[in-house]
Design an enzyme around this catalytic site. Structure first.
Site, PDB file in Angstrom:
ATOM      1  N   GLY A 129       0.826  -1.209   0.000  1.00  0.00           N
ATOM      2  CA  GLY A 129       0.000   0.000   0.000  1.00  0.00           C
ATOM      3  C   GLY A 129       0.857   1.253   0.000  1.00  0.00           C
ATOM      4  O   GLY A 129       2.091   1.204  -0.052  1.00  0.00           O
ATOM      5  N   GLY A 141      -3.802  -1.994  -2.489  1.00  0.00           N
ATOM      6  CA  GLY A 141      -2.395  -1.734  -2.786  1.00  0.00           C
ATOM      7  C   GLY A 141      -2.022  -2.324  -4.137  1.00  0.00           C
ATOM      8  O   GLY A 141      -2.842  -2.966  -4.801  1.00  0.00           O
ATOM      9  N   LYS A 168     -13.346  -6.729   9.230  1.00  0.00           N
ATOM     10  CA  LYS A 168     -12.578  -7.958   9.475  1.00  0.00           C
ATOM     11  C   LYS A 168     -11.082  -7.680   9.615  1.00  0.00           C
ATOM     12  O   LYS A 168     -10.420  -8.253  10.480  1.00  0.00           O
ATOM     13  CB  LYS A 168     -12.809  -8.959   8.338  1.00  0.00           C
ATOM     14  CG  LYS A 168     -14.153  -9.668   8.435  1.00  0.00           C
ATOM     15  CD  LYS A 168     -14.269 -10.738   7.359  1.00  0.00           C
ATOM     16  CE  LYS A 168     -15.553 -11.535   7.528  1.00  0.00           C
ATOM     17  NZ  LYS A 168     -15.752 -12.504   6.435  1.00  0.00           N
ATOM     18  N   GLY A 179      -1.323 -12.065  17.567  1.00  0.00           N
ATOM     19  CA  GLY A 179      -0.908 -13.441  17.887  1.00  0.00           C
ATOM     20  C   GLY A 179       0.500 -13.726  17.391  1.00  0.00           C
ATOM     21  O   GLY A 179       1.304 -14.359  18.095  1.00  0.00           O
ATOM     22  N   ALA A 192      -1.354   0.588  13.082  1.00  0.00           N
ATOM     23  CA  ALA A 192      -1.690   1.815  12.343  1.00  0.00           C
ATOM     24  C   ALA A 192      -3.140   2.160  12.644  1.00  0.00           C
ATOM     25  O   ALA A 192      -4.063   1.570  12.085  1.00  0.00           O
ATOM     26  CB  ALA A 192      -1.487   1.605  10.844  1.00  0.00           C
ATOM     27  N   TYR A 196     -15.093   1.638   9.394  1.00  0.00           N
ATOM     28  CA  TYR A 196     -13.665   1.995   9.524  1.00  0.00           C
ATOM     29  C   TYR A 196     -13.353   2.492  10.928  1.00  0.00           C
ATOM     30  O   TYR A 196     -12.450   1.986  11.595  1.00  0.00           O
ATOM     31  CB  TYR A 196     -13.330   3.063   8.488  1.00  0.00           C
ATOM     32  CG  TYR A 196     -11.875   3.469   8.457  1.00  0.00           C
ATOM     33  CD1 TYR A 196     -10.887   2.564   8.063  1.00  0.00           C
ATOM     34  CD2 TYR A 196     -11.477   4.761   8.789  1.00  0.00           C
ATOM     35  CE1 TYR A 196      -9.548   2.942   8.016  1.00  0.00           C
ATOM     36  CE2 TYR A 196     -10.145   5.147   8.737  1.00  0.00           C
ATOM     37  CZ  TYR A 196      -9.185   4.236   8.356  1.00  0.00           C
ATOM     38  OH  TYR A 196      -7.856   4.598   8.309  1.00  0.00           O
ATOM     39  N   THR A 237      -2.593  11.751   5.378  1.00  0.00           N
ATOM     40  CA  THR A 237      -1.245  11.727   4.813  1.00  0.00           C
ATOM     41  C   THR A 237      -1.344  11.533   3.302  1.00  0.00           C
ATOM     42  O   THR A 237      -2.222  10.809   2.823  1.00  0.00           O
ATOM     43  CB  THR A 237      -0.425  10.598   5.461  1.00  0.00           C
ATOM     44  OG1 THR A 237      -0.411  10.812   6.877  1.00  0.00           O
ATOM     45  CG2 THR A 237       0.994  10.560   4.949  1.00  0.00           C
TER      46      THR A 237
HETATM   47  P1  NAD Z   1      -3.569   1.685   1.241  1.00  0.00           P
HETATM   48  O1  NAD Z   1      -4.915   1.262   0.799  1.00  0.00           O
HETATM   49  O2  NAD Z   1      -2.644   2.262   0.232  1.00  0.00           O
HETATM   50  O3  NAD Z   1      -2.796   0.495   1.963  1.00  0.00           O
HETATM   51  C1  NAD Z   1      -3.443  -0.520   2.686  1.00  0.00           C
HETATM   52  C2  NAD Z   1      -2.877  -1.850   2.222  1.00  0.00           C
HETATM   53  O4  NAD Z   1      -3.479  -2.915   2.972  1.00  0.00           O
HETATM   54  C3  NAD Z   1      -3.149  -2.136   0.754  1.00  0.00           C
HETATM   55  O5  NAD Z   1      -1.947  -2.523   0.111  1.00  0.00           O
HETATM   56  C4  NAD Z   1      -4.155  -3.281   0.788  1.00  0.00           C
HETATM   57  O6  NAD Z   1      -4.067  -4.096  -0.355  1.00  0.00           O
HETATM   58  C5  NAD Z   1      -3.781  -3.975   2.075  1.00  0.00           C
HETATM   59  N1  NAD Z   1      -4.848  -4.773   2.667  1.00  0.00           N
HETATM   60  C6  NAD Z   1      -6.129  -4.391   2.954  1.00  0.00           C
HETATM   61  N2  NAD Z   1      -6.801  -5.413   3.508  1.00  0.00           N
HETATM   62  C7  NAD Z   1      -5.943  -6.452   3.595  1.00  0.00           C
HETATM   63  C8  NAD Z   1      -6.049  -7.778   4.088  1.00  0.00           C
HETATM   64  N3  NAD Z   1      -7.206  -8.248   4.610  1.00  0.00           N
HETATM   65  N4  NAD Z   1      -4.980  -8.591   4.018  1.00  0.00           N
HETATM   66  C9  NAD Z   1      -3.803  -8.135   3.514  1.00  0.00           C
HETATM   67  N5  NAD Z   1      -3.635  -6.887   3.025  1.00  0.00           N
HETATM   68  C10 NAD Z   1      -4.702  -6.063   3.063  1.00  0.00           C
HETATM   69  O7  NAD Z   1      -3.791   2.727   2.437  1.00  0.00           O
HETATM   70  P2  NAD Z   1      -2.744   3.587   3.279  1.00  0.00           P
HETATM   71  O8  NAD Z   1      -3.145   5.007   3.177  1.00  0.00           O
HETATM   72  O9  NAD Z   1      -1.354   3.213   2.947  1.00  0.00           O
HETATM   73  O10 NAD Z   1      -3.093   3.101   4.761  1.00  0.00           O
HETATM   74  C11 NAD Z   1      -2.219   2.244   5.485  1.00  0.00           C
HETATM   75  C12 NAD Z   1      -2.677   2.167   6.929  1.00  0.00           C
HETATM   76  O11 NAD Z   1      -2.605   3.472   7.520  1.00  0.00           O
HETATM   77  C13 NAD Z   1      -4.127   1.703   7.085  1.00  0.00           C
HETATM   78  O12 NAD Z   1      -4.219   0.871   8.233  1.00  0.00           O
HETATM   79  C14 NAD Z   1      -4.893   2.989   7.314  1.00  0.00           C
HETATM   80  O13 NAD Z   1      -6.058   2.786   8.049  1.00  0.00           O
HETATM   81  C15 NAD Z   1      -3.868   3.824   8.060  1.00  0.00           C
HETATM   82  N6  NAD Z   1      -4.120   5.271   7.905  1.00  0.00           N
HETATM   83  C16 NAD Z   1      -3.784   5.925   6.755  1.00  0.00           C
HETATM   84  C17 NAD Z   1      -4.049   7.283   6.641  1.00  0.00           C
HETATM   85  C18 NAD Z   1      -3.671   8.073   5.419  1.00  0.00           C
HETATM   86  O14 NAD Z   1      -3.950   9.282   5.369  1.00  0.00           O
HETATM   87  N7  NAD Z   1      -3.023   7.522   4.413  1.00  0.00           N
HETATM   88  C19 NAD Z   1      -4.673   7.975   7.682  1.00  0.00           C
HETATM   89  C20 NAD Z   1      -5.019   7.262   8.829  1.00  0.00           C
HETATM   90  C21 NAD Z   1      -4.721   5.914   8.941  1.00  0.00           C
END
Ligand code: NAD
Ligand code: UDP
Length: 323
Positions: free
Chosen positions: A10, A36, A91, A102, A114, A145, A175
Site C-alpha cells: 500500500g 495496494g 474484518k 498473535g 496503524a 472503519y 497523509t
Molecule cells: P492503502 O490502501 O494504500 O494500503 C493498505 C494496504 O493494505 C493495501 O496494500 C491493501 O491491499 C492492504 N490490505 C487491505 N486489507 C488487507 C487484508 N485483509 N490482508 C492483507 N492486506 C490487506 O492505504 P494507506 O493510506 O497506505 O493506509 C495504510 C494504513 O494506515 C491503514 O491501516 C490505514 O487505516 C492507516 N491510515 C492511513 C491514513 C492516510 O492518510 N493515508 C490515515 C489514517 C490511517
C-alpha cells in the site's frame, strides 16, 4: 532485526518498508492487493532483505521465521474503499489485528498498530489531543472503519495489559504523497488527478470543512521514531497546519496550472467538519515534527502523478486484483 509489515504494497506500507530496509532491517511484507499494488514495491525486487507474501491477513495467518516487530498497516483506508468493502474493513481491523497480535505474541515481538484520526470521529475537541475519546457514530456509513480501528486499539491494549506485549499505537492524520492509488477517492488524489486531466474539481459540501495534511516522508519519520522510541499509549502523528478543502482545491489548481472548474457535490454523511492533530506528545517524546509544507508536498505529489496520466496505473477499480 526482522519485521513483518501487513499492507506493505500500500501507500504507507511501501514507504515504511523502504525506511526499515534503509535502517538495516529485513522486511517480510504481507498484502492481498485489494487496494495496494505490487508496483509500489517493485523497486525492491531482488533485494535479499525483502520478501512479499500475497495473503489476506483476516484469515489464518502464518509467517515463517522469527520477527522482532509486527506492524499492522493492512486496512481499507480511503472512504471510497471502506464504503465499498465495509465487512472486509471490519474484518481486517478485528480478525487481522488479532492474527497479527498473535504473531507478535508468539515471537515476543513489538506490535505496532496503524490507527487513525478517525477514532476521534467528528470531533468536538479541537485540535485533537490523544486523551480525547472521540465522537463517532457507531452505525453510520463510516463506522465500519472508525469502529474497526477503535476495536483494534482496544485489542492492542488488551494484549499489552494481559500478556505484557510491547505495543505501539499511531493515530495517523491525513497523509498524502507518491504511491497513493490514483482512484482511491481521497481528496488529494481526486483533486490532483482531476486537475491534471482537466476534469472538474469535485468539492464536497461548501468546502469549509478542514483537514491537516502530512507529507508521507514526515509521517514515515514519525512512525519510525514511534516504533523505536515511543510508549504503549496512542500517539498522534500528523501535520498541524489546517486547511479548508476550498483552499486545497485552489492550491492544486495553482500548482498544476489547470483550467479545471470547481464544482460542488453533496457532503457525504458524517463527514468530519474539522481535523487537526495536537502533536505535543510526538514533539516532546519523539523529538518529531513535520518539516514539509503543503505547497512543497503537493508539488512533489503532482510530479509523481503527472506521468501516470494515461498509463496502466490509471486503470479502473474493477480491473484491480481483489483478494
Ligand atoms: P492503502 O490502501 O494504500 O494500503 C493498505 C494496504 O493494505 C493495501 O496494500 C491493501 O491491499 C492492504 N490490505 C487491505 N486489507 C488487507 C487484508 N485483509 N490482508 C492483507 N492486506 C490487506 O492505504 P494507506 O493510506 O497506505 O493506509 C495504510 C494504513 O494506515 C491503514 O491501516 C490505514 O487505516 C492507516 N491510515 C492511513 C491514513 C492516510 O492518510 N493515508 C490515515 C489514517 C490511517
Ligand atoms: N472531499 C472533497 N472532494 C473529493 C473528495 C473528498 O471535497 O473529491 C472532502 C471530503 O468530503 C472530506 C475531505 O475532502 O471533507 C477529506 O476527504 P478524504 O476522503 O480525503 O478523507 P477523510 O479525511 O474524510 O477520511
Amino acid at each position: 532485526m526482522r519485521v513483518l509489515i501487513t499492507g506493505a504494497a500500500g501507500f504507507l506500507g511501501s514507504h515504511l518498508t523502504d525506511r526499515f530496509i534503509a535502517e538495516g532491517y529485513e522486511v517480510v511484507g504481507l498484502d492481498n492487493f485489494i487496494t495496494g499494488h505490487p508496483d509500489n514495491v517493485a523497486h525492491l525486487a531482488g533485494n535479499r532483505k525483502f520478501s512479499l507474501i500475497q495473503h489476506d491477513v483476516s484469515t489464518f495467518t502464518y509467517a515463517p521465521g522469527k520477527f522482532d516487530g509486527v506492524l499492522h498497516f493492512a486496512s481499507l483506508a480511503s472512504p471510497v474503499d471502506y464504503l465499498n468493502y465495509p465487512i472486509k474493513t471490519l474484518k481486517v481491523g478485528a480478525m487481522g489485528t488479532f492474527n497479527t497480535l498473535g504473531i507478535a505474541k508468539a515471537n515476543k515481538a513489538r506490535f505496532f498498530l496503524a490507527s487513525t484520526s478517525e477514532v476521534y470521529g467528528d470531533p468536538s475537541v479541537h485540535p485533537q489531543v490523544e486523551s480525547y475519546w472521540g465522537n463517532v457514530n457507531p452505525i453510520g456509513p463510516r463506522s465500519c472503519y472508525d469502529e474497526s480501528k477503535r476495536f483494534a486499539e482496544a485489542a492492542t491494549m488488551a494484549y499489552h495489559r494481559e500478556h505484557q506485549l510491547d505495543t505501539r499505537i499511531v493515530r495517523i492524520f491525513n497523509t498524502y504523497g507518491p504511491r497513493m492509488q490514483p482512484h482511491d477517492g481521497r481528496v488529494v488524489t481526486n483533486f490532483i488527478v482531476q486537475a491534471l486531466t482537466g476534469e472538474p474539481i469535485t468539492l464536497y459540501g461548501d468546502g469549509t470543512q478542514t483537514r491537516s495534511f502530512c507529507y508521507v516522508d514526515d509521517e514515515i519519520d514519525g512512525i519510525f521514531r514511534l516504533f523505536t522510541m515511543g510508549d504503549s499509549q496512542p500517539t498522534n502523528i500528523g501535520n498541524p497546519n489546517e486547511f479548508t478543502m476550498r483552499q486545497l482545491a485552489d492550491l492544486v489548481i495553482e500548482l498544476t496550472g489547470s483550467n479545471s472548474p470547481i464544482v460542488t457535490r453533496p457532503l457525504p454523511s458524517d463527514d468530519p467538519k474539522q481535523r487537526q492533530p495536537d502533536i505535543t506528545k510526538a514533539r516532546t517524546q519523539l523529538g518529531w515534527e513535520p518539516k514539509i509544507s503543503l505547497r512543497d508536498g503537493l508539488a512533489r505529489t503532482i510530479e509523481y502523478f503527472r506521468p501516470l496520466i494515461g498509463s496502466p496505473r490509471m486503470k479502473s477499480r474493477a480491473q484491480r486484483v481483489v483478494g
